[in-house]
Scaffold this motif. Structure first.
Motif, PDB file in Angstrom:
ATOM      1  N   ILE A   1      97.734  83.704  29.354  1.00  0.00           N
ATOM      2  CA  ILE A   1      97.721  82.869  27.743  1.00  0.00           C
ATOM      3  C   ILE A   1      96.274  82.162  28.587  1.00  0.00           C
ATOM      4  CG2 ILE A   1      99.163  81.970  26.371  1.00  0.00           C
ATOM      5  CD1 ILE A   1      99.321  83.990  26.304  1.00  0.00           C
ATOM      6  N   ASP A   2      97.191  81.141  29.391  1.00  0.00           N
ATOM      7  CA  ASP A   2      96.132  80.286  29.298  1.00  0.00           C
ATOM      8  C   ASP A   2      94.968  80.202  30.211  1.00  0.00           C
ATOM      9  OD1 ASP A   2      98.730  78.913  28.392  1.00  0.00           O
ATOM     10  OD2 ASP A   2      99.332  78.351  30.539  1.00  0.00           O
ATOM     11  N   LEU A   3      94.816  80.410  31.068  1.00  0.00           N
ATOM     12  CA  LEU A   3      94.026  80.760  32.403  1.00  0.00           C
ATOM     13  C   LEU A   3      92.231  81.853  31.502  1.00  0.00           C
ATOM     14  CD1 LEU A   3      94.930  80.106  35.689  1.00  0.00           C
ATOM     15  CD2 LEU A   3      94.086  78.872  33.566  1.00  0.00           C
ATOM     16  N   PRO A   4      92.690  82.929  30.498  1.00  0.00           N
ATOM     17  CA  PRO A   4      91.535  84.130  29.888  1.00  0.00           C
ATOM     18  C   PRO A   4      90.315  83.093  29.609  1.00  0.00           C
ATOM     19  CG  PRO A   4      93.828  84.884  29.744  1.00  0.00           C
ATOM     20  CD  PRO A   4      94.032  82.993  30.521  1.00  0.00           C
ATOM     21  N   ALA A   5      90.585  82.068  28.883  1.00  0.00           N
ATOM     22  CA  ALA A   5      89.062  81.472  28.348  1.00  0.00           C
ATOM     23  C   ALA A   5      88.855  81.247  29.381  1.00  0.00           C
ATOM     24  CB  ALA A   5      90.288  80.049  27.913  1.00  0.00           C
ATOM     25  N   LEU A   6      89.033  80.895  30.150  1.00  0.00           N
ATOM     26  CA  LEU A   6      88.230  80.914  32.161  1.00  0.00           C
ATOM     27  C   LEU A   6      87.617  81.734  32.294  1.00  0.00           C
ATOM     28  CD1 LEU A   6      89.892  78.214  33.911  1.00  0.00           C
ATOM     29  CD2 LEU A   6      88.517  77.863  32.108  1.00  0.00           C
ATOM     30  N   TYR A   7      87.816  83.438  31.800  1.00  0.00           N
ATOM     31  CA  TYR A   7      87.491  84.416  32.594  1.00  0.00           C
ATOM     32  C   TYR A   7      85.854  85.154  31.904  1.00  0.00           C
ATOM     33  CZ  TYR A   7      92.570  85.240  33.613  1.00  0.00           C
ATOM     34  OH  TYR A   7      93.789  85.109  34.240  1.00  0.00           O
ATOM     35  N   PRO A   8      84.868  85.562  32.793  1.00  0.00           N
ATOM     36  CA  PRO A   8      84.269  85.809  32.112  1.00  0.00           C
ATOM     37  C   PRO A   8      84.381  87.256  30.687  1.00  0.00           C
ATOM     38  CG  PRO A   8      83.830  85.629  34.245  1.00  0.00           C
ATOM     39  CD  PRO A   8      85.557  85.383  34.022  1.00  0.00           C
ATOM     40  N   PRO A   9      84.036  87.131  29.367  1.00  0.00           N
ATOM     41  CA  PRO A   9      84.574  87.485  28.679  1.00  0.00           C
ATOM     42  C   PRO A   9      84.338  89.097  29.550  1.00  0.00           C
ATOM     43  CG  PRO A   9      82.830  86.183  27.909  1.00  0.00           C
ATOM     44  CD  PRO A   9      82.813  85.885  29.319  1.00  0.00           C
ATOM     45  N   ALA A  10      83.125  90.291  30.030  1.00  0.00           N
ATOM     46  CA  ALA A  10      82.894  91.250  30.611  1.00  0.00           C
ATOM     47  C   ALA A  10      84.368  91.814  31.241  1.00  0.00           C
ATOM     48  CB  ALA A  10      81.477  91.031  30.913  1.00  0.00           C
TER      49      ALA A  10
ATOM     50  N   THR B   1      91.209  93.903  27.254  1.00  0.00           N
ATOM     51  CA  THR B   1      91.430  94.048  26.659  1.00  0.00           C
ATOM     52  C   THR B   1      93.031  93.440  26.324  1.00  0.00           C
ATOM     53  OG1 THR B   1      89.608  96.220  25.842  1.00  0.00           O
ATOM     54  CG2 THR B   1      91.441  95.614  24.433  1.00  0.00           C
ATOM     55  N   PHE B   2      93.398  94.342  26.765  1.00  0.00           N
ATOM     56  CA  PHE B   2      95.201  93.486  26.681  1.00  0.00           C
ATOM     57  C   PHE B   2      95.433  92.028  26.507  1.00  0.00           C
ATOM     58  CE2 PHE B   2      95.552  93.424  31.282  1.00  0.00           C
ATOM     59  CZ  PHE B   2      96.816  93.264  31.699  1.00  0.00           C
ATOM     60  N   LEU B   3      94.127  91.438  27.773  1.00  0.00           N
ATOM     61  CA  LEU B   3      94.507  90.266  27.030  1.00  0.00           C
ATOM     62  C   LEU B   3      94.170  89.083  26.015  1.00  0.00           C
ATOM     63  CD1 LEU B   3      94.135  88.854  30.970  1.00  0.00           C
ATOM     64  CD2 LEU B   3      96.346  89.422  30.052  1.00  0.00           C
ATOM     65  N   THR B   4      93.258  89.380  25.533  1.00  0.00           N
ATOM     66  CA  THR B   4      92.370  89.273  24.590  1.00  0.00           C
ATOM     67  C   THR B   4      93.276  89.551  23.611  1.00  0.00           C
ATOM     68  OG1 THR B   4      90.558  89.631  25.199  1.00  0.00           O
ATOM     69  CG2 THR B   4      90.207  89.210  22.424  1.00  0.00           C
ATOM     70  N   THR B   5      94.083  91.235  23.204  1.00  0.00           N
ATOM     71  CA  THR B   5      95.217  91.108  22.547  1.00  0.00           C
ATOM     72  C   THR B   5      96.128  90.356  22.642  1.00  0.00           C
ATOM     73  OG1 THR B   5      94.498  93.557  22.164  1.00  0.00           O
ATOM     74  CG2 THR B   5      96.191  93.376  21.406  1.00  0.00           C
ATOM     75  N   LEU B   6      96.771  89.655  23.055  1.00  0.00           N
ATOM     76  CA  LEU B   6      98.183  88.703  22.944  1.00  0.00           C
ATOM     77  C   LEU B   6      97.223  87.797  23.374  1.00  0.00           C
ATOM     78  CD1 LEU B   6     100.529  88.728  24.378  1.00  0.00           C
ATOM     79  CD2 LEU B   6      99.272  88.153  27.012  1.00  0.00           C
ATOM     80  N   ARG B   7      96.542  86.829  23.600  1.00  0.00           N
ATOM     81  CA  ARG B   7      96.208  85.557  22.761  1.00  0.00           C
ATOM     82  C   ARG B   7      95.744  85.430  21.936  1.00  0.00           C
ATOM     83  NH1 ARG B   7      94.118  81.861  26.132  1.00  0.00           N
ATOM     84  NH2 ARG B   7      92.236  81.295  24.834  1.00  0.00           N
ATOM     85  N   THR B   8      95.068  86.996  21.109  1.00  0.00           N
ATOM     86  CA  THR B   8      94.948  86.509  19.331  1.00  0.00           C
ATOM     87  C   THR B   8      96.295  87.212  18.738  1.00  0.00           C
ATOM     88  OG1 THR B   8      92.860  88.050  20.099  1.00  0.00           O
ATOM     89  CG2 THR B   8      93.790  87.737  17.778  1.00  0.00           C
ATOM     90  N   TYR B   9      97.427  87.337  19.280  1.00  0.00           N
ATOM     91  CA  TYR B   9      98.323  87.953  18.866  1.00  0.00           C
ATOM     92  C   TYR B   9      99.241  86.230  19.013  1.00  0.00           C
ATOM     93  CZ  TYR B   9     103.477  88.276  18.322  1.00  0.00           C
ATOM     94  OH  TYR B   9     105.388  87.918  18.338  1.00  0.00           O
TER      95      TYR B   9
END
Length: 177
Positions: free
Chosen positions: A41-50, A54-62
């Motif tokens: 939840i917290d740290l994916p904002a620091l990950y390079p988008p590439a 996808t499941f982390l993007t979906t989880l954070r969007t949810y």
């Protein structure tokens, strides 16, 4: 090296089973849960988008859709101060949390109270800052702010409790009865 401090009244006894150290068990459970939450939840904002699955993007969007938490908005970068908090989490909370799991389970590391006191103070300050910020958001209803409180206030409460507990343990170590 085992702690030689005498535990004060109501303090956890170092070196005893985790099942008999109720506060340490609570902290252990927290850190075991907190590590995957940080990475998902917290740290994916620091990950390079590439490299962000996808499941982390979906989880954070949810999460953002459900709680309207603007700190995790998928449409924009976090503010500079919140990005600094995320970097503190990545560089300090992650390694400390991983270390704390073993130290809490074993229960005999003499530096445990120092490390968890620093963690507790830092967590209380950053969480209180986030609470103050989201309470100022005018686009959220009172109900939505209360829902965010269900997520943030327990972190604040646990960090304050942990800080007081660790301060007491340090006091017992440094100034035994």
């Amino acid at each position: 090296m085992a702690s030689t401090a005498v535990a004060g009244k109501g303090r956890e006894q170092p070196g005893t089973s985790i099942w008999s150290r109720k506060r340490d068990l609570c902290y252990l459970i927290f850190f075991v849960i907190h590590v995957p939450v940080m990475f998902s939840i917290d740290l994916p904002a620091l990950y390079p988008p590439a490299l962000t699955p996808t499941f982390l993007t979906t989880l954070r969007t949810y999460y953002h859709t459900t709680y309207k938490d603007q700190f995790f908005s998928p449409t924009g970068a976090p503010t500079a101060w919140f990005s600094a908090f995320l970097w503190m989490e990545a560089l300090y909370h992650v390694p400390l949390s991983l270390w704390a799991v073993g130290a809490l389970y074993n229960g005999n590391h003499p530096l445990l109270p120092v490390h968890l006191l620093v963690y507790a103070v830092q967590t209380a300050i950053t969480t209180l800052t986030c609470i103050a910020e989201y309470l100022s958001w005018t686009h959220l209803s009172v109900s939505e702010k209360i829902n965010l409180g269900y997520l943030y206030v327990p972190y604040l409460g646990l960090s304050v409790f942990m800080g007081v507990d660790m301060f007491g343990r340090l006091q017992d170590q440094l100034m035994p009865l």
